[in-house]
Motif scaffolding. Structure first.
Motif, PDB file in Angstrom:
ATOM      1  N   SER A 113       0.839  -1.196   0.000  1.00 56.51           N
ATOM      2  CA  SER A 113       0.000   0.000   0.000  1.00 56.51           C
ATOM      3  C   SER A 113       0.874   1.246   0.000  1.00 56.51           C
ATOM      4  O   SER A 113       2.058   1.173   0.336  1.00 56.51           O
ATOM      5  CB  SER A 113      -0.888   0.040   1.246  1.00 56.51           C
ATOM      6  OG  SER A 113      -1.630  -1.130   1.352  1.00 56.51           O
ATOM      7  N   CYS A 114       0.264   2.364  -0.329  1.00 56.26           N
ATOM      8  CA  CYS A 114       0.942   3.658  -0.257  1.00 56.26           C
ATOM      9  C   CYS A 114       2.285   3.655  -0.987  1.00 56.26           C
ATOM     10  O   CYS A 114       3.284   4.124  -0.454  1.00 56.26           O
ATOM     11  CB  CYS A 114       1.152   4.108   1.185  1.00 56.26           C
ATOM     12  SG  CYS A 114      -0.368   4.293   2.107  1.00 56.26           S
ATOM     13  N   TYR A 133       0.559  -2.191   5.011  1.00 58.62           N
ATOM     14  CA  TYR A 133      -0.284  -0.983   4.994  1.00 58.62           C
ATOM     15  C   TYR A 133       0.181  -0.045   6.099  1.00 58.62           C
ATOM     16  O   TYR A 133       0.870  -0.467   7.033  1.00 58.62           O
ATOM     17  CB  TYR A 133      -1.752  -1.358   5.215  1.00 58.62           C
ATOM     18  CG  TYR A 133      -2.041  -1.852   6.609  1.00 58.62           C
ATOM     19  CD1 TYR A 133      -1.763  -3.168   6.964  1.00 58.62           C
ATOM     20  CD2 TYR A 133      -2.540  -0.991   7.577  1.00 58.62           C
ATOM     21  CE1 TYR A 133      -1.985  -3.620   8.250  1.00 58.62           C
ATOM     22  CE2 TYR A 133      -2.767  -1.436   8.868  1.00 58.62           C
ATOM     23  CZ  TYR A 133      -2.489  -2.749   9.209  1.00 58.62           C
ATOM     24  OH  TYR A 133      -2.692  -3.184  10.482  1.00 58.62           O
ATOM     25  N   ILE A 134      -0.200   1.216   6.011  1.00 56.72           N
ATOM     26  CA  ILE A 134       0.055   2.136   7.148  1.00 56.72           C
ATOM     27  C   ILE A 134      -1.238   2.329   7.936  1.00 56.72           C
ATOM     28  O   ILE A 134      -1.258   2.288   9.147  1.00 56.72           O
ATOM     29  CB  ILE A 134       0.592   3.524   6.717  1.00 56.72           C
ATOM     30  CG1 ILE A 134       1.445   3.450   5.453  1.00 56.72           C
ATOM     31  CG2 ILE A 134       1.404   4.132   7.831  1.00 56.72           C
ATOM     32  CD1 ILE A 134       1.990   4.811   5.031  1.00 56.72           C
ATOM     33  N   GLY A 166      10.211  -5.149   5.039  1.00 53.90           N
ATOM     34  CA  GLY A 166       9.217  -4.274   5.668  1.00 53.90           C
ATOM     35  C   GLY A 166       9.302  -4.409   7.158  1.00 53.90           C
ATOM     36  O   GLY A 166      10.309  -4.873   7.695  1.00 53.90           O
ATOM     37  N   ASP A 216       3.239  10.329   0.880  1.00 51.21           N
ATOM     38  CA  ASP A 216       4.682  10.276   0.882  1.00 51.21           C
ATOM     39  C   ASP A 216       5.203  11.590   0.292  1.00 51.21           C
ATOM     40  O   ASP A 216       5.523  11.664  -0.892  1.00 51.21           O
ATOM     41  CB  ASP A 216       5.104   9.072   0.007  1.00 51.21           C
ATOM     42  CG  ASP A 216       6.570   8.751   0.143  1.00 51.21           C
ATOM     43  OD1 ASP A 216       7.328   9.643   0.566  1.00 51.21           O
ATOM     44  OD2 ASP A 216       6.954   7.625  -0.193  1.00 51.21           O
ATOM     45  N   LYS A 258       5.344   0.435   6.300  1.00 59.90           N
ATOM     46  CA  LYS A 258       5.618   0.800   4.917  1.00 59.90           C
ATOM     47  C   LYS A 258       6.866   0.050   4.450  1.00 59.90           C
ATOM     48  O   LYS A 258       7.869   0.046   5.156  1.00 59.90           O
ATOM     49  CB  LYS A 258       5.823   2.316   4.829  1.00 59.90           C
ATOM     50  CG  LYS A 258       5.779   2.850   3.417  1.00 59.90           C
ATOM     51  CD  LYS A 258       5.358   4.313   3.404  1.00 59.90           C
ATOM     52  CE  LYS A 258       5.427   4.862   1.998  1.00 59.90           C
ATOM     53  NZ  LYS A 258       4.526   5.965   1.754  1.00 59.90           N
ATOM     54  N   SER A 317      10.276  -0.845   2.879  1.00 52.60           N
ATOM     55  CA  SER A 317      11.436   0.034   2.663  1.00 52.60           C
ATOM     56  C   SER A 317      12.187  -0.309   1.391  1.00 52.60           C
ATOM     57  O   SER A 317      12.738   0.559   0.749  1.00 52.60           O
ATOM     58  CB  SER A 317      12.378  -0.036   3.861  1.00 52.60           C
ATOM     59  OG  SER A 317      13.149  -1.209   3.799  1.00 52.60           O
TER      60      SER A 317
END
Lengths: 134, 674
Positions: B410-411, B452-453, B496, B416, B481, B483
């Motif tokens: 996600s994201c 997900y965040i 992650g 960001d 999130k 990396s």
């Protein structure tokens, strides 16, 4: 804490907890209400909500080896308050059972003298097994 | 105004919003002392029915020829009181608002004495302004009752159908060869799991069969001139090389084409298409198009025309390919087709140009598009779609194996600011949950992880859907999130974390799906310039008011619908498209349109025709008369922003009811000591 490598195999043990408890640990969405109401959370290595989370990511051994299931009073406040209706106390019992089934006991029934065994009521033996395990 | 001023001042309490800070009684008393003010009063809610009646009764009783209402921002209630004045027989443009709420009571909450003084000054200055306010009558503009809809996705389709249903003609312009937009590419839609092939294609067919909708696919808006009610639009009909009206859509030409290695746009490069192609099976219109950049015949002809190569033989004696034409039964392929410019006249425009995904290249830490098994979510939609290249069972691009471990990220670029996107793309949480569920349907022994965040599932049935997905053992949600993503052997490694346990996580995956941030569609900027509508810092089109006028742009007669405004799911897009269509229909339902008369005005005696104002005008409303060498303001285009009046070196350009004499007088009053 090292890197946790997640594989499919890692999650097999979660099924065991789910089967014994009759619950689904993946129902938990980590609101923390079980921990916030738990009277013995202060004494636990891992608080109830984190216990649920470790189970979700397959870290079953970590919680089985913790003192958490044994500090649990089975007061059922967590189960009553869980917004998703998870019986967390049942999961704690499942964790205790998993530990007990590893034969990790201080008392070995075959080392108890036979005359003592004759005298002891079975319930006393069961209680001794559970209390004497860490 | 020529007559002696008889001004009324009405000070609103706004409950305690104003009266809790400002001594409203004192403001009214001080106002009464201003020369020209014959009446002043206060009321608890001036905008309420009795409050408006008080204004109306006072205008009649005291024969007022000017009104100042000291209340909230004019964007809220200027119109309310102008209408009230009109009902009392006073010209509405003799009413002005003195904003003592947003500009005084709220910012000076803790200093009531200063606030009261400031309120009195603002009221005084506004009274001075009203003294020189002229009476105006709104302009009447005729309206051409045809609409232009730009973009043939679900937003454009819905808006076109609604307008046509109301009885008005619509031109639907779509830049790709078929309508359908992003929705038609999807596998299934959350949370009901309807497939778009079932729910969108009936609408696409309705569009093609509606006699009031003029479908212009493979076309782009070239230029726009004119104003609300009377736009002139040039549309570039790109050369398709196939006669749309007579093509049977049999596909024989496609089968015959020898050029087979062009990455398919529809399948996001997962498959190849030919040089002549039909975008997808349910395309509307079901007519192929020749890609001139790859067609053997057309590239040869182009090189000959540019003089890069010489034709070996006389034209017509040797065939260069032309296999599609040979295969074509009705002979509708025309290699001599060229771009054509079509001019249309419309009264209103709806912009529904949708979105694109942030390119992979902008996400280097996630492989930057170089790892074949890291794909974007639209590509995964194609892999899950029964109509897609793998018939609904996902196979990974590198080796065609069915992925047993899939990681959803996600994201990827959203939320960001470091990637230039601070906003949430809104739909990724939902579609990733849906994709995870569909993946498990297709690959029951597969394992999926979703990083997900936060989970954002704020729609009808959405949270229930996400919970249904998360409750499965083989769909593990991990809060954190990602990396880094990199290749290790034939696996893709994802680094992650699970912040809920503070655990660093590594997963060896077969396939990684990124939910790339949604960004405005390609060409949105150029279109905004052609239409003179503002965009936000990211390029999304701005509504006239974020809360209360989200469908209208600041340019009258131009509306926005769907994800062109901001990321939206299908439900919101369709709702907004119908809303924008309703705005157009209500515009067309009137015999004449009215327009505010408070616009710029040139004193042709003073104007030197320097043209500085023309360059400043954001609406293209100013032209220079070639003979008289003076500025001319187009009354229909001018929005009365005042930019021209501010830059005019001679003072010839003035804004009605806010001319420099009025402004200077107001500044004098505001800055005087007392």
């Amino acid at each position: 804490m090292g890197v946790l490598k997640l594989t499919k195999e890692k999650f097999r043990k979660v099924d065991l907890i789910n089967r014994i408890s009759g619950q689904n640990v993946y129902d938990c969405y980590q609101c923390g209400r079980c921990t916030s109401g738990c009277p013995s959370a202060d004494e636990m290595d891992i608080v109830p909500s984190q216990t649920m989370r470790f189970l979700q990511i397959g870290e079953v051994d970590k919680v089985v080896e913790s003192n958490t299931p044994w500090v649990c009073l089975t007061c059922l406040i967590c189960s009553v308050r869980c917004p998703k209706g998870i019986d967390i106390a049942a999961i704690m019992e499942a964790l205790r059972l998993v530990k007990l089934r590893t034969n990790y006991d201080f008392i070995h029934p075959n080392k108890i003298p036979e005359e003592d065994l004759e005298e002891l009521p079975p319930i006393a033996l069961v209680a001794a097994f559970r209390k004497m395990t860490p | 105004m020529a007559e002696k001023p008889r001004i009324g001042v009405f000070v609103c309490h706004c409950g305690l919003n104003i009266a809790g800070v400002i001594d409203v009684k004192k403001v009214a008393e001080e106002a009464k002392k201003i020369p020209g003010v014959v009446f002043s009063t206060t009321y608890v809610y001036m905008c309420s029915e009795p409050g408006q009646q008080l204004v109306i009764d006072s205008i009649k009783k005291y024969k007022l020829n000017g009104v100042v209402v000291a209340n909230c921002s004019p964007t809220l209630h200027e119109r309310t009181f102008r209408n009230a004045a009109a009902r009392a027989g006073l010209n509405p443009y003799r009413v002005e608002i003195a904003n003592i709420r947003e500009q005084v009571a709220w910012p000076h909450e803790h200093e009531p004495e200063i606030a009261t003084k400031k309120a009195i000054r603002i009221v005084k200055a506004t009274v001075e302004r009203v003294k020189n306010n002229m009476a105006y009558v709104p302009y009447e503009i005729s309206v051409n009752k045809k609409a232009l809809v730009i973009g043939g996705g679900i937003a454009g389709i819905q808006a076109s159908l609604d307008i046509a249903e109301a009885g008005y003609e619509v031109y639907l312009v779509e830049k790709s060869p078929s309508i359908g937009g992003k929705m038609i590419l999807l596998s299934e839609t959350f949370p009901t799991l309807d497939c778009p092939q079932c729910i969108e294609t009936p609408k696409m067919t309705d569009v093609s069969q509606n006699p009031r909708i003029h479908l212009m696919t493979y076309s782009e808006v070239e230029s726009v001139s004119g104003y609300m009610g009377n736009f002139k639009v040039k549309v570039r009909r790109k050369a398709r090389y196939v006669d749309v009206d007579n093509c049977l859509g049999c596909g024989a030409c496609v089968e015959a084409c020898p050029v087979k290695n062009i990455p398919s746009e529809v399948d996001r490069g997962l498959t190849n298409r030919r040089a002549i192609y039909i975008s997808f099976d349910q395309a509307v219109p079901l007519v192929p198009v020749i890609d001139a950049d790859h067609c053997i015949k057309l590239t040869y002809e182009k090189k000959v025309a540019e003089g890069k190569i010489k034709r070996r033989s006389k034209p017509g004696t040797v065939k260069i390919c032309e296999k599609c034409q040979d295969a074509c039964e009705p002979k509708v392929i025309n290699f001599k087709d060229t771009d054509k410019i079509e001019e249309i006249e419309v009264g209103a425009i709806i912009v529904a140009t949708g979105f694109d995904l942030m390119p992979m290249e902008k996400l280097p830490e996630y492989g930057g598009g170089k790892i074949p098994d890291v794909i974007d979510a639209l590509a995964f939609e194609r892999l899950l779609a029964p109509s897609g290249p793998t018939h609904g069972v996902p196979k990974r691009p590198s080796d065609g194996k069915i992925p047993k471990t899939v990681v959803f990220v996600s994201c990827a670029g959203s939320r960001d600011p470091a990637h230039g996107v601070a906003y949430c793309s809104r739909i990724c949480c939902m579609y990733l949950a849906k994709q995870a569920m569909l993946y498990k349907h297709a690959v029951p022994d597969g394992m999926a992880y979703n990083f997900y965040i936060d989970i954002r599932s704020n729609g009808k049935g959405y949270e229930e859907f996400v919970q249904r997905v998360r409750e499965q053992r083989d769909l593990i949600y991990l809060r954190g999130k990602v990396s880094k993503i990199f290749q290790r052997g034939d696996k893709v490694v994802v680094w992650g974390a699970d912040t809920l346990t503070g655990q660093k996580i590594e997963i060896e995956a077969d396939l990684v799906v990124l939910s790339n941030a949604m960004v405005p569609s390609e060409g949105a900027k150029e279109l905004a310039q052609k239409l003179r509508i503002p965009q936000d810092e990211y390029g999304w089109f701005n509504g006239a008011h974020l809360k209360l006028r989200p469908l209208e742009t600041v340019t009258a007669g131009i509306f926005i619908a769907g994800a062109a405004q901001f990321p939206k799911d299908i439900t919101d897009t369709v709702s907004q498209a119908s809303g924008a269509a309703a705005k157009v229909i209500s515009m067309f339902a009137k015999p004449k349109l009215t327009k505010e008369p408070l616009i710029a005005n040139v004193d042709t005696e003073i104007c030197a025709g320097c043209g500085i104002c023309k360059e400043q005008c954001a609406y293209g409303a100013i032209t220079i008369d070639p003979k008289k060498k003076v500025s001319v303001v187009n009354e229909a285009l001018c929005e009365g922003c005042g930019a021209c009046a501010a830059v005019c070196p001679s003072g010839a350009m003035q804004l009605r009811n806010l001319n420099s004499k009025q402004v200077i007088r107001m500044v004098e009053v505001l800055t005087e000591d007392y």
